[in-house]
Design a protein around this motif. Structure first.
Motif, PDB file in Angstrom:
ATOM      1  N   THR A   1      39.817  44.792  38.925  1.00 30.35           N
ATOM      2  CA  THR A   1      38.437  44.409  39.165  1.00 30.35           C
ATOM      3  C   THR A   1      38.348  43.968  40.619  1.00 30.35           C
ATOM      4  OG1 THR A   1      38.153  43.721  36.871  1.00 30.35           O
ATOM      5  CG2 THR A   1      36.595  42.819  38.475  1.00 30.35           C
ATOM      6  N   LYS A   2      37.334  44.456  41.328  1.00 27.21           N
ATOM      7  CA  LYS A   2      37.215  44.192  42.762  1.00 27.21           C
ATOM      8  C   LYS A   2      37.177  42.713  43.103  1.00 27.21           C
ATOM      9  CE  LYS A   2      37.395  48.258  44.547  1.00 27.21           C
ATOM     10  NZ  LYS A   2      38.518  48.607  45.387  1.00 27.21           N
ATOM     11  N   THR A   3      36.380  41.933  42.344  1.00 26.84           N
ATOM     12  CA  THR A   3      36.258  40.509  42.645  1.00 26.84           C
ATOM     13  C   THR A   3      36.190  39.708  41.350  1.00 26.84           C
ATOM     14  OG1 THR A   3      35.014  41.024  44.656  1.00 26.84           O
ATOM     15  CG2 THR A   3      34.909  38.756  43.866  1.00 26.84           C
ATOM     16  N   VAL A   4      37.043  38.689  41.258  1.00 31.17           N
ATOM     17  CA  VAL A   4      37.013  37.741  40.146  1.00 31.17           C
ATOM     18  C   VAL A   4      37.047  36.358  40.782  1.00 31.17           C
ATOM     19  CG1 VAL A   4      38.190  36.864  38.108  1.00 31.17           C
ATOM     20  CG2 VAL A   4      38.223  39.320  38.575  1.00 31.17           C
ATOM     21  N   GLY A   5      35.906  35.690  40.762  1.00 25.62           N
ATOM     22  CA  GLY A   5      35.815  34.406  41.448  1.00 25.62           C
ATOM     23  C   GLY A   5      36.113  34.585  42.919  1.00 25.62           C
ATOM     24  N   SER A   6      37.119  33.863  43.402  1.00 23.85           N
ATOM     25  CA  SER A   6      37.482  33.951  44.821  1.00 23.85           C
ATOM     26  C   SER A   6      38.598  34.970  45.067  1.00 23.85           C
ATOM     27  CB  SER A   6      37.940  32.578  45.320  1.00 23.85           C
ATOM     28  OG  SER A   6      39.101  32.172  44.616  1.00 23.85           O
ATOM     29  N   LEU A   7      39.045  35.641  44.010  1.00 24.68           N
ATOM     30  CA  LEU A   7      40.158  36.589  44.139  1.00 24.68           C
ATOM     31  C   LEU A   7      39.647  38.020  44.257  1.00 24.68           C
ATOM     32  CD1 LEU A   7      42.439  35.069  41.355  1.00 24.68           C
ATOM     33  CD2 LEU A   7      42.518  34.624  43.816  1.00 24.68           C
ATOM     34  N   SER A   8      40.365  38.836  44.983  1.00 27.82           N
ATOM     35  CA  SER A   8      39.976  40.231  45.189  1.00 27.82           C
ATOM     36  C   SER A   8      41.021  41.169  44.603  1.00 27.82           C
ATOM     37  CB  SER A   8      39.840  40.534  46.680  1.00 27.82           C
ATOM     38  OG  SER A   8      38.836  39.734  47.258  1.00 27.82           O
ATOM     39  N   ASP A   9      40.553  42.316  44.109  1.00 29.79           N
ATOM     40  CA  ASP A   9      41.423  43.358  43.550  1.00 29.79           C
ATOM     41  C   ASP A   9      42.398  42.776  42.529  1.00 29.79           C
ATOM     42  OD1 ASP A   9      40.245  45.425  45.018  1.00 29.79           O
ATOM     43  OD2 ASP A   9      41.478  44.950  46.765  1.00 29.79           O
ATOM     44  N   VAL A  10      41.823  42.248  41.460  1.00 27.61           N
ATOM     45  CA  VAL A  10      42.584  41.571  40.411  1.00 27.61           C
ATOM     46  C   VAL A  10      42.989  42.585  39.344  1.00 27.61           C
ATOM     47  CG1 VAL A  10      42.503  39.780  38.648  1.00 27.61           C
ATOM     48  CG2 VAL A  10      41.347  39.422  40.844  1.00 27.61           C
TER      49      VAL A  10
ATOM     50  N   ASP B   1      43.468  36.368  32.294  1.00 30.15           N
ATOM     51  CA  ASP B   1      42.662  36.108  33.478  1.00 30.15           C
ATOM     52  C   ASP B   1      43.544  35.633  34.635  1.00 30.15           C
ATOM     53  OD1 ASP B   1      40.380  36.781  32.089  1.00 30.15           O
ATOM     54  OD2 ASP B   1      39.868  34.706  31.605  1.00 30.15           O
ATOM     55  N   ALA B   2      43.222  36.085  35.811  1.00 30.27           N
ATOM     56  CA  ALA B   2      44.000  35.747  37.003  1.00 30.27           C
ATOM     57  C   ALA B   2      43.957  34.248  37.264  1.00 30.27           C
ATOM     58  CB  ALA B   2      43.456  36.497  38.208  1.00 30.27           C
ATOM     59  N   ASP B   3      45.087  33.738  37.693  1.00 34.26           N
ATOM     60  CA  ASP B   3      45.229  32.332  38.031  1.00 34.26           C
ATOM     61  C   ASP B   3      45.509  32.261  39.529  1.00 34.26           C
ATOM     62  OD1 ASP B   3      45.966  29.703  38.398  1.00 34.26           O
ATOM     63  OD2 ASP B   3      47.664  29.757  37.032  1.00 34.26           O
ATOM     64  N   SER B   4      44.640  31.617  40.280  1.00 32.05           N
ATOM     65  CA  SER B   4      44.781  31.614  41.735  1.00 32.05           C
ATOM     66  C   SER B   4      46.097  30.994  42.199  1.00 32.05           C
ATOM     67  CB  SER B   4      43.598  30.903  42.396  1.00 32.05           C
ATOM     68  OG  SER B   4      43.532  29.567  41.965  1.00 32.05           O
ATOM     69  N   SER B   5      46.704  30.127  41.392  1.00 32.30           N
ATOM     70  CA  SER B   5      47.953  29.490  41.821  1.00 32.30           C
ATOM     71  C   SER B   5      49.155  30.429  41.717  1.00 32.30           C
ATOM     72  CB  SER B   5      48.213  28.221  40.996  1.00 32.30           C
ATOM     73  OG  SER B   5      48.460  28.561  39.645  1.00 32.30           O
ATOM     74  N   SER B   6      49.048  31.483  40.898  1.00 33.32           N
ATOM     75  CA  SER B   6      50.168  32.415  40.769  1.00 33.32           C
ATOM     76  C   SER B   6      49.730  33.862  41.003  1.00 33.32           C
ATOM     77  CB  SER B   6      50.800  32.288  39.378  1.00 33.32           C
ATOM     78  OG  SER B   6      49.856  32.645  38.386  1.00 33.32           O
TER      79      SER B   6
END
Length: 104
Positions: free
Chosen positions: A13-22, A49-54
């Motif tokens: 997915t292009k954008t998930v919250g503050s993350l890109s290309d998840v 779901d992506a975790d920004s810390s890892s």
């Protein structure tokens, strides 16, 4: 023989919250062979779901990362079942227990 796991494709997915290309889905194959006899399995698993810390940036993801993530979602028992099933396919190919066709 040892089962070889591979990645066919990754869905992202292009954008998930503050993350890109998840990365959201791993499409995988597992296969093995013994001479002319082969066995294989294919599947896909959705990732948590992506975790920004890892988070691992898409461009930095390796095949080994993706395989490890897929196996973690599949679970050790099911990974063993998949690999056992592949071995059974090879055994069946070597010594068939069923046949198909016509007698003439």
């Amino acid at each position: 023989m040892a089962v070889t796991w591979d990645v066919v494709a990754l869905d992202a997915t292009k954008t998930v919250g503050s993350l890109s290309d998840v990365i959201t889905t791993v499409h995988w194959t597992a296969s093995d062979s013994d001479g002319d006899h082969t066995g294989s399995s294919y599947g896909s698993v959705g990732l948590a779901d992506a975790d920004s810390s890892s988070f691992t940036a898409y461009a930095s993801v390796t095949k080994e990362n993706a395989i490890a993530w897929a196996k973690a979602v599949i679970g050790a028992d099911q990974v063993t079942a998949i690999e056992t099933g592949i071995a059974a396919q090879i055994t069946e190919s070597k010594t068939p227990t069923k046949t198909s066709g016509v007698p003439w």
